[in-house]
Design a protein around this motif. Structure first.
Motif, PDB file in Angstrom:
ATOM      1  N   PHE A 160       3.428   1.794  25.123  1.00  0.00           N
ATOM      2  CA  PHE A 160       4.789   1.269  24.999  1.00  0.00           C
ATOM      3  C   PHE A 160       5.599   2.078  23.981  1.00  0.00           C
ATOM      4  O   PHE A 160       6.552   1.590  23.406  1.00  0.00           O
ATOM      5  N   ARG A 161       5.210   3.320  23.755  1.00  0.00           N
ATOM      6  CA  ARG A 161       5.800   4.157  22.711  1.00  0.00           C
ATOM      7  C   ARG A 161       7.244   4.524  23.065  1.00  0.00           C
ATOM      8  O   ARG A 161       7.482   5.284  23.997  1.00  0.00           O
ATOM      9  N   GLN A 162       8.186   3.994  22.302  1.00  0.00           N
ATOM     10  CA  GLN A 162       9.611   4.180  22.614  1.00  0.00           C
ATOM     11  C   GLN A 162      10.051   5.640  22.531  1.00  0.00           C
ATOM     12  O   GLN A 162      10.993   6.046  23.196  1.00  0.00           O
ATOM     13  N   GLN A 191       5.912   0.216  36.470  1.00  0.00           N
ATOM     14  CA  GLN A 191       7.381   0.258  36.586  1.00  0.00           C
ATOM     15  C   GLN A 191       8.086  -0.616  35.554  1.00  0.00           C
ATOM     16  O   GLN A 191       9.299  -0.569  35.428  1.00  0.00           O
ATOM     17  N   HIS A 192       7.326  -1.430  34.809  1.00  0.00           N
ATOM     18  CA  HIS A 192       7.955  -2.360  33.866  1.00  0.00           C
ATOM     19  C   HIS A 192       8.788  -1.585  32.843  1.00  0.00           C
ATOM     20  O   HIS A 192       8.347  -0.563  32.317  1.00  0.00           O
ATOM     21  N   PRO A 193      10.012  -2.069  32.533  1.00  0.00           N
ATOM     22  CA  PRO A 193      10.897  -1.331  31.617  1.00  0.00           C
ATOM     23  C   PRO A 193      10.322  -1.100  30.219  1.00  0.00           C
ATOM     24  O   PRO A 193      10.679  -0.115  29.564  1.00  0.00           O
ATOM     25  N   LYS A 194       9.402  -1.962  29.759  1.00  0.00           N
ATOM     26  CA  LYS A 194       8.828  -1.767  28.416  1.00  0.00           C
ATOM     27  C   LYS A 194       7.738  -0.693  28.408  1.00  0.00           C
ATOM     28  O   LYS A 194       7.368  -0.175  27.363  1.00  0.00           O
ATOM     29  N   VAL A 195       7.201  -0.376  29.574  1.00  0.00           N
ATOM     30  CA  VAL A 195       6.095   0.585  29.678  1.00  0.00           C
ATOM     31  C   VAL A 195       6.668   2.000  29.690  1.00  0.00           C
ATOM     32  O   VAL A 195       7.579   2.306  30.453  1.00  0.00           O
ATOM     33  N   THR A 196       6.123   2.865  28.819  1.00  0.00           N
ATOM     34  CA  THR A 196       6.603   4.255  28.814  1.00  0.00           C
ATOM     35  C   THR A 196       5.569   5.207  29.418  1.00  0.00           C
ATOM     36  O   THR A 196       5.883   5.957  30.331  1.00  0.00           O
ATOM     37  N   VAL A 197       4.336   5.161  28.931  1.00  0.00           N
ATOM     38  CA  VAL A 197       3.316   6.103  29.403  1.00  0.00           C
ATOM     39  C   VAL A 197       2.155   5.348  30.028  1.00  0.00           C
ATOM     40  O   VAL A 197       1.668   4.358  29.467  1.00  0.00           O
ATOM     41  N   THR A 198       1.711   5.803  31.206  1.00  0.00           N
ATOM     42  CA  THR A 198       0.485   5.239  31.779  1.00  0.00           C
ATOM     43  C   THR A 198      -0.468   6.384  32.115  1.00  0.00           C
ATOM     44  O   THR A 198      -0.023   7.494  32.425  1.00  0.00           O
ATOM     45  N   ILE A 199      -1.764   6.080  32.021  1.00  0.00           N
ATOM     46  CA  ILE A 199      -2.800   7.056  32.413  1.00  0.00           C
ATOM     47  C   ILE A 199      -3.767   6.343  33.344  1.00  0.00           C
ATOM     48  O   ILE A 199      -4.344   5.309  32.997  1.00  0.00           O
ATOM     49  N   THR A 226       3.198  -3.844  19.799  1.00  0.00           N
ATOM     50  CA  THR A 226       3.990  -3.052  18.853  1.00  0.00           C
ATOM     51  C   THR A 226       4.240  -1.714  19.553  1.00  0.00           C
ATOM     52  O   THR A 226       3.758  -1.490  20.671  1.00  0.00           O
ATOM     53  N   ASN A 227       4.929  -0.821  18.893  1.00  0.00           N
ATOM     54  CA  ASN A 227       5.203   0.498  19.474  1.00  0.00           C
ATOM     55  C   ASN A 227       3.908   1.265  19.779  1.00  0.00           C
ATOM     56  O   ASN A 227       3.856   2.080  20.694  1.00  0.00           O
ATOM     57  N   ASP A 228       2.838   0.982  19.023  1.00  0.00           N
ATOM     58  CA  ASP A 228       1.578   1.737  19.182  1.00  0.00           C
ATOM     59  C   ASP A 228       0.512   0.999  19.989  1.00  0.00           C
ATOM     60  O   ASP A 228      -0.612   1.479  20.097  1.00  0.00           O
TER      61      ASP A 228
END
Length: 259
Positions: A246-248, A228-236, A203-205
């Motif tokens: 995956f937070r849009q 680099q995956h397009p669905k991934v937004t933030v990584t730590i 999900t988004n969260d």
């Protein structure tokens, strides 16, 4: 090869890493300051310690079926529970962090790939006792040992699935997971396959956590591809763990944080 790689990659990590002061995303800043760096002494830490201690004092041996990369330490498939807990189980520090994460994020639905003796599983379960938690272990003897320890500690809401990861993922009944912890097969191709197979459950969260992202060059390659995956937004990247969100609403950003 792996040990040299791990030492080198750790020095590189230290050069790149920062603390909360290098973080401008409010979501990540809060996560780092209120969860990662939370210094409170939670009563549950005593349970985490007791669980580890019980395993560390268990001298029984198990015949292990290795479905992943195998061990960098054990040369035989007969292993004592105490040695496995000391070498292969989550450290006390890591278990406490997993506890804080499920508590902070209030993860209602959790999946773990790689139960092992259940040190991380217990921590995840204690952080949010109302969560549904499914954990998958490929080796029947390790799975049985984990189930016994769960019973001793009254962890009755953990569903232990004994199966090959790919098979088990295909049979999952749950549609979405708030948290997926990948800690079983430290090889590039299987890691990427499990990641892809579980993407439909986000999900988004949702949060995906990858353990040992510097286990080998192969594993780091997998981590870099996931980032680099397009669905991934933030990584730590915290060296031991790789956290994936995956937070849009977030701009794509990669953080390297010292714990």
């Amino acid at each position: 090869m792996s040990k040299t790689y791990q030492i080198q990659s750790y020095f590189n990590f230290l050069k790149r890493s920062t603390n909360q002061h290098g973080v401008h995303s409010p979501f990540v800043y809060d996560l780092v300051t209120k969860c990662f760096y939370d210094k409170k002494k939670y009563p549950a830490y005593q349970d985490i310690k007791a669980y580890r201690q019980q395993l560390l004092s268990n001298t029984a041996s198990l015949k292990v079926t290795d479905l992943g990369t195998g061990s960098q330490v054990f040369k035989t498939n007969k292993r004592s529970i105490s040695k496995m807990a000391a070498v292969a189980g989550s450290s006390y520090k890591d278990a406490k962090l997993l506890y804080r994460l499920t508590q902070y994020l209030q993860c209602d639905s959790i999946l773990e790939l790689g139960t092992s003796l259940g040190i991380a599983t217990q921590a995840l379960a204690l952080g949010h006792p109302k969560a549904t938690l499914t954990t998958i272990e490929g080796c029947p003897n390790i799975s049985a040992a984990a189930k016994n320890t769960f019973k001793t500690f009254d962890l009755n809401h953990i569903d232990v699935v004994t199966n090959d990861f790919r098979d088990a993922i295909n049979r999952l009944q749950t549609n979405t997971y708030d948290l997926v912890y990948f800690d079983g097969n430290h090889q590039k191709e299987p890691t990427l396959q499990y990641f892809e197979a579980l993407l439909p459950t986000i999900t988004n969260d949702s949060l995906f956590i990858f353990d040992d992202i510097y286990w080998s060059k192969d594993m780091t390659d997998a981590w870099n591809m996931i980032k680099q995956h397009p669905k991934v937004t933030v990584t730590i990247d915290t060296y031991n763990f790789g956290f994936v969100f995956f937070r849009q609403e977030q701009a794509k950003e990669h953080f390297t944080i010292r714990l």
